[in-house]
Write an enzyme that holds these catalytic residues in place. Structure first.
Site, PDB file in Angstrom:
ATOM      1  N   TYR A   1       0.835  -1.205   0.000  1.00  0.00           N
ATOM      2  CA  TYR A   1       0.000   0.000   0.000  1.00  0.00           C
ATOM      3  C   TYR A   1       0.868   1.252   0.000  1.00  0.00           C
ATOM      4  CZ  TYR A   1      -3.714   3.185   1.729  1.00  0.00           C
ATOM      5  OH  TYR A   1      -4.624   4.216   1.892  1.00  0.00           O
TER       6      TYR A   1
ATOM      7  N   LYS B   1       1.306   3.683  -3.194  1.00  0.00           N
ATOM      8  CA  LYS B   1       0.835   5.079  -3.167  1.00  0.00           C
ATOM      9  C   LYS B   1       1.986   6.053  -3.427  1.00  0.00           C
ATOM     10  CE  LYS B   1      -3.621   4.861  -1.960  1.00  0.00           C
ATOM     11  NZ  LYS B   1      -4.712   5.544  -2.669  1.00  0.00           N
TER      12      LYS B   1
ATOM     13  N   PHE C   1     -13.785  -0.378  16.981  1.00  0.00           N
ATOM     14  CA  PHE C   1     -14.118  -0.027  18.370  1.00  0.00           C
ATOM     15  C   PHE C   1     -15.621   0.224  18.515  1.00  0.00           C
ATOM     16  CE2 PHE C   1      -9.738   1.806  19.947  1.00  0.00           C
ATOM     17  CZ  PHE C   1      -9.162   0.560  19.699  1.00  0.00           C
TER      18      PHE C   1
ATOM     19  N   GLN D   1       0.048   4.144  20.851  1.00  0.00           N
ATOM     20  CA  GLN D   1       0.297   4.702  19.511  1.00  0.00           C
ATOM     21  C   GLN D   1      -0.795   5.724  19.211  1.00  0.00           C
ATOM     22  OE1 GLN D   1      -0.932   1.704  20.153  1.00  0.00           O
ATOM     23  NE2 GLN D   1      -1.852   0.683  18.400  1.00  0.00           N
ATOM     24  N   THR D   2      -0.465   6.703  18.379  1.00  0.00           N
ATOM     25  CA  THR D   2      -1.420   7.791  18.128  1.00  0.00           C
ATOM     26  C   THR D   2      -1.857   7.845  16.659  1.00  0.00           C
ATOM     27  OG1 THR D   2       0.254   9.438  17.551  1.00  0.00           O
ATOM     28  CG2 THR D   2      -0.310   9.229  19.896  1.00  0.00           C
ATOM     29  N   ARG D   3      -3.033   8.418  16.466  1.00  0.00           N
ATOM     30  CA  ARG D   3      -3.538   8.770  15.138  1.00  0.00           C
ATOM     31  C   ARG D   3      -4.321  10.073  15.311  1.00  0.00           C
ATOM     32  NH1 ARG D   3      -0.667   5.033  14.321  1.00  0.00           N
ATOM     33  NH2 ARG D   3      -0.996   3.230  12.946  1.00  0.00           N
TER      34      ARG D   3
HETATM   35  P1  NAD Z   1     -12.722   2.054   0.693  1.00  0.00           P
HETATM   36  O1  NAD Z   1     -12.048   0.725   0.754  1.00  0.00           O
HETATM   37  O2  NAD Z   1     -14.033   2.211   1.367  1.00  0.00           O
HETATM   38  O3  NAD Z   1     -12.889   2.548  -0.811  1.00  0.00           O
HETATM   39  C1  NAD Z   1     -12.030   2.174  -1.851  1.00  0.00           C
HETATM   40  C2  NAD Z   1     -12.885   1.851  -3.063  1.00  0.00           C
HETATM   41  O4  NAD Z   1     -12.038   1.467  -4.163  1.00  0.00           O
HETATM   42  C3  NAD Z   1     -13.825   0.665  -2.818  1.00  0.00           C
HETATM   43  O5  NAD Z   1     -15.118   0.990  -3.231  1.00  0.00           O
HETATM   44  C4  NAD Z   1     -13.221  -0.466  -3.643  1.00  0.00           C
HETATM   45  O6  NAD Z   1     -14.191  -1.419  -4.069  1.00  0.00           O
HETATM   46  C5  NAD Z   1     -12.583   0.310  -4.777  1.00  0.00           C
HETATM   47  N1  NAD Z   1     -11.494  -0.410  -5.442  1.00  0.00           N
HETATM   48  C6  NAD Z   1     -10.449  -1.062  -4.869  1.00  0.00           C
HETATM   49  N2  NAD Z   1      -9.653  -1.589  -5.815  1.00  0.00           N
HETATM   50  C7  NAD Z   1     -10.198  -1.252  -7.019  1.00  0.00           C
HETATM   51  C8  NAD Z   1      -9.848  -1.498  -8.363  1.00  0.00           C
HETATM   52  N3  NAD Z   1      -8.739  -2.207  -8.677  1.00  0.00           N
HETATM   53  N4  NAD Z   1     -10.639  -1.019  -9.345  1.00  0.00           N
HETATM   54  C9  NAD Z   1     -11.763  -0.312  -9.059  1.00  0.00           C
HETATM   55  N5  NAD Z   1     -12.155  -0.042  -7.787  1.00  0.00           N
HETATM   56  C10 NAD Z   1     -11.370  -0.508  -6.787  1.00  0.00           C
HETATM   57  O7  NAD Z   1     -11.664   3.105   1.273  1.00  0.00           O
HETATM   58  P2  NAD Z   1     -11.797   4.670   1.523  1.00  0.00           P
HETATM   59  O8  NAD Z   1     -11.510   4.907   2.952  1.00  0.00           O
HETATM   60  O9  NAD Z   1     -13.025   5.201   0.932  1.00  0.00           O
HETATM   61  O10 NAD Z   1     -10.526   5.196   0.704  1.00  0.00           O
HETATM   62  C11 NAD Z   1     -10.644   5.856  -0.542  1.00  0.00           C
HETATM   63  C12 NAD Z   1      -9.258   6.328  -0.988  1.00  0.00           C
HETATM   64  O11 NAD Z   1      -8.731   7.233  -0.019  1.00  0.00           O
HETATM   65  C13 NAD Z   1      -8.249   5.216  -1.153  1.00  0.00           C
HETATM   66  O12 NAD Z   1      -7.455   5.471  -2.291  1.00  0.00           O
HETATM   67  C14 NAD Z   1      -7.413   5.317   0.091  1.00  0.00           C
HETATM   68  O13 NAD Z   1      -6.103   4.854  -0.118  1.00  0.00           O
HETATM   69  C15 NAD Z   1      -7.461   6.804   0.394  1.00  0.00           C
HETATM   70  N6  NAD Z   1      -7.239   7.055   1.827  1.00  0.00           N
HETATM   71  C16 NAD Z   1      -8.239   6.844   2.724  1.00  0.00           C
HETATM   72  C17 NAD Z   1      -7.979   7.077   4.075  1.00  0.00           C
HETATM   73  C18 NAD Z   1      -9.038   6.886   5.134  1.00  0.00           C
HETATM   74  O14 NAD Z   1      -8.735   7.048   6.323  1.00  0.00           O
HETATM   75  N7  NAD Z   1     -10.272   6.598   4.805  1.00  0.00           N
HETATM   76  C19 NAD Z   1      -6.716   7.516   4.493  1.00  0.00           C
HETATM   77  C20 NAD Z   1      -5.734   7.692   3.536  1.00  0.00           C
HETATM   78  C21 NAD Z   1      -6.004   7.484   2.198  1.00  0.00           C
HETATM   79  N1  UDP Z   2      -5.927  -0.751  16.063  1.00  0.00           N
HETATM   80  C1  UDP Z   2      -6.292  -1.244  17.304  1.00  0.00           C
HETATM   81  N2  UDP Z   2      -7.355  -2.100  17.358  1.00  0.00           N
HETATM   82  C2  UDP Z   2      -8.071  -2.451  16.262  1.00  0.00           C
HETATM   83  C3  UDP Z   2      -7.698  -1.932  14.995  1.00  0.00           C
HETATM   84  C4  UDP Z   2      -6.609  -1.091  14.927  1.00  0.00           C
HETATM   85  O1  UDP Z   2      -5.675  -0.945  18.327  1.00  0.00           O
HETATM   86  O2  UDP Z   2      -9.041  -3.232  16.413  1.00  0.00           O
HETATM   87  C5  UDP Z   2      -4.792   0.191  15.983  1.00  0.00           C
HETATM   88  C6  UDP Z   2      -3.759  -0.142  14.913  1.00  0.00           C
HETATM   89  O3  UDP Z   2      -2.796  -1.030  15.446  1.00  0.00           O
HETATM   90  C7  UDP Z   2      -3.187   1.221  14.600  1.00  0.00           C
HETATM   91  C8  UDP Z   2      -4.359   2.172  14.814  1.00  0.00           C
HETATM   92  O4  UDP Z   2      -5.323   1.451  15.581  1.00  0.00           O
HETATM   93  O5  UDP Z   2      -2.170   1.555  15.520  1.00  0.00           O
HETATM   94  C9  UDP Z   2      -5.015   2.628  13.511  1.00  0.00           C
HETATM   95  O6  UDP Z   2      -5.299   1.479  12.739  1.00  0.00           O
HETATM   96  P1  UDP Z   2      -6.104   1.537  11.361  1.00  0.00           P
HETATM   97  O7  UDP Z   2      -6.059   0.140  10.797  1.00  0.00           O
HETATM   98  O8  UDP Z   2      -7.427   2.141  11.574  1.00  0.00           O
HETATM   99  O9  UDP Z   2      -5.310   2.549  10.436  1.00  0.00           O
HETATM  100  P2  UDP Z   2      -3.764   2.780  10.089  1.00  0.00           P
HETATM  101  O10 UDP Z   2      -2.897   1.876  10.913  1.00  0.00           O
HETATM  102  O11 UDP Z   2      -3.659   2.487   8.646  1.00  0.00           O
HETATM  103  O12 UDP Z   2      -3.551   4.203  10.442  1.00  0.00           O
END
Ligand code: NAD
Ligand code: UDP
Length: 314
Positions: A144, A148, A190, A208-210
């Protein structure tokens, strides 16, 4: 009225973006292979004459006529992007090449949904756009993160080589209604666990933080970026700079749901970033954007959504 392509439009963020673009009077072509997206997310749009859904995988070429592209297609939850890591990299890289090729042929603007994951497990905190990141090249998140990163490289090469009008957005953790209840991300996990009275799964020590951004704030930032001044390409961080530990998130969720759930500590997944918080000065300056919805307000709206969604699934 524009005809706008949203890849990943049946996903969590994509479906909210489709809503916004349609509400402005545009036509929307939603392209999605439904890997993590759901028909349910766009069900309310299927009767709208300005909305069209096409089931298609962005790793395959796409020949359509549109005026603008938002490229969101890619699974975002670690469980899903690690399920078929080769397909994840293909989606980011080949998907970007296909969408950039389409934008080049049509001479149109294209926005890339990039991610804070390009910073990896960051050694600089908080993260400005100038930070180059600390990504494990061979770890389980690399499909991923590196996918990206390569997509961003492609966007900037198309910009330099073909004068393409690009907008690159680095999205930090976003939450809200229409997340898949079982998609494995921390906020949905959660809330679902708390509503069902199950143990709340804390990975590692929970310190850990987000930084969590509510979906409406995020989509408004995305829209402002697409419509930002000519020549502004980003990359630009869009996220909420208020940082929480996973323990604090769990406490908030338990309190807001009135849940009796207990915490259950589990092993920390490999390469899990220890901290993450965006510097959003560039978004403030260029887009006049900053998030408005505090975590507890956003959590209340999200809890109400999951409460209904889980009843529907019973
Ligand atoms: P999501 O998984 O709900 O949405 C992604 C969508 O892309 C889904 O509908 C999935 O079916 C579609 N998809 C996946 N692979 C595909 C392919 N090969 N062809 C066509 N469609 C495909 O996730 P989201 O949270 O809505 O994320 C949307 C975008 O934002 C993603 O690119 C993700 O990397 C980016 N993003 C999201 C977050 C977040 O916190 N939600 C954070 C960082 C980046
Ligand atoms: N996490 C957690 N319990 C869960 C799912 C995730 O403690 O049931 C933690 C995970 O280890 C990470 C943070 O929550 O530190 C955010 O995880 P998420 O998968 O939502 O996103 P990302 O790691 O991609 O930021």
């Amino acid at each position: 009225m524009k005809r706008i392509l949203v890849t990943g439009g049946a996903g969590f963020l994509g479906s909210h973006l489709c809503d916004l673009l349609l509400s402005e009077g545009n036509e929307v072509l939603c392209v999605d292979n439904l890997f993590t997206g759901r028909r349910k997310n766009i069900h309310h749009l299927l009767q709208n004459k300005n909305f069209e859904f096409m089931r298609h995988d962005v790793t395959m070429p796409l020949f359509v006529e549109v005026d603008e592209i938002y490229n969101l297609a890619c699974p975002a939850s670690p469980i899903h992007y690690q399920f078929d890591p080769v397909q994840t990299t293909k989606t980011s890289v080949i998907g970007a090449i296909n969408m950039l090729g389409l934008a080049k042929r049509l001479k149109i603007k294209i926005l890339q949904a990039s991610t804070s994951e390009v910073y990896g497990d960051p050694e600089v905190h908080p993260q400005p756009e100038s930070y180059k990141g600390s990504v494990s090249i061979t770890g389980i998140r690399a499909c991923y993160d590196e996918g990206k990163r390569c997509a961003e490289t492609l966007f900037f090469d198309y910009h330099r080589q073909h004068k393409l009008n690009i907008k690159v957005m680095r999205i930090f953790n976003t939450y809200g209604p229409r997340m898949n209840p079982y998609d494995g991300r921390v906020v949905s996990n959660f809330i679902v666990q708390a509503l069902q009275g199950n143990d709340i799964t804390i990975f590692g020590d929970g310190k850990q933080t987000r930084s969590f951004c509510y979906v409406d704030d995020l989509i408004s930032g995305m829209h402002k970026l697409m419509n930002s001044r000519d020549g502004f390409t980003g990359p630009v961080n869009i996220g909420n700079p208020v940082e929480f530990t996973m323990l604090e998130l769990a406490e908030n969720v338990i309190e807001l749901t009135n849940s009796k759930s207990k915490l259950k500590f589990m092993p920390l997944p490999q390469d899990d970033p220890m901290q993450r918080r965006p510097v959003i000065d560039l978004a403030k300056k260029e887009l006049d954007w900053e998030p408005k919805i505090p975590l507890r307000v956003g959590l209340e709206k999200t809890i109400a959504y999951f409460d209904e969604a889980l009843k529907d699934m019973e």
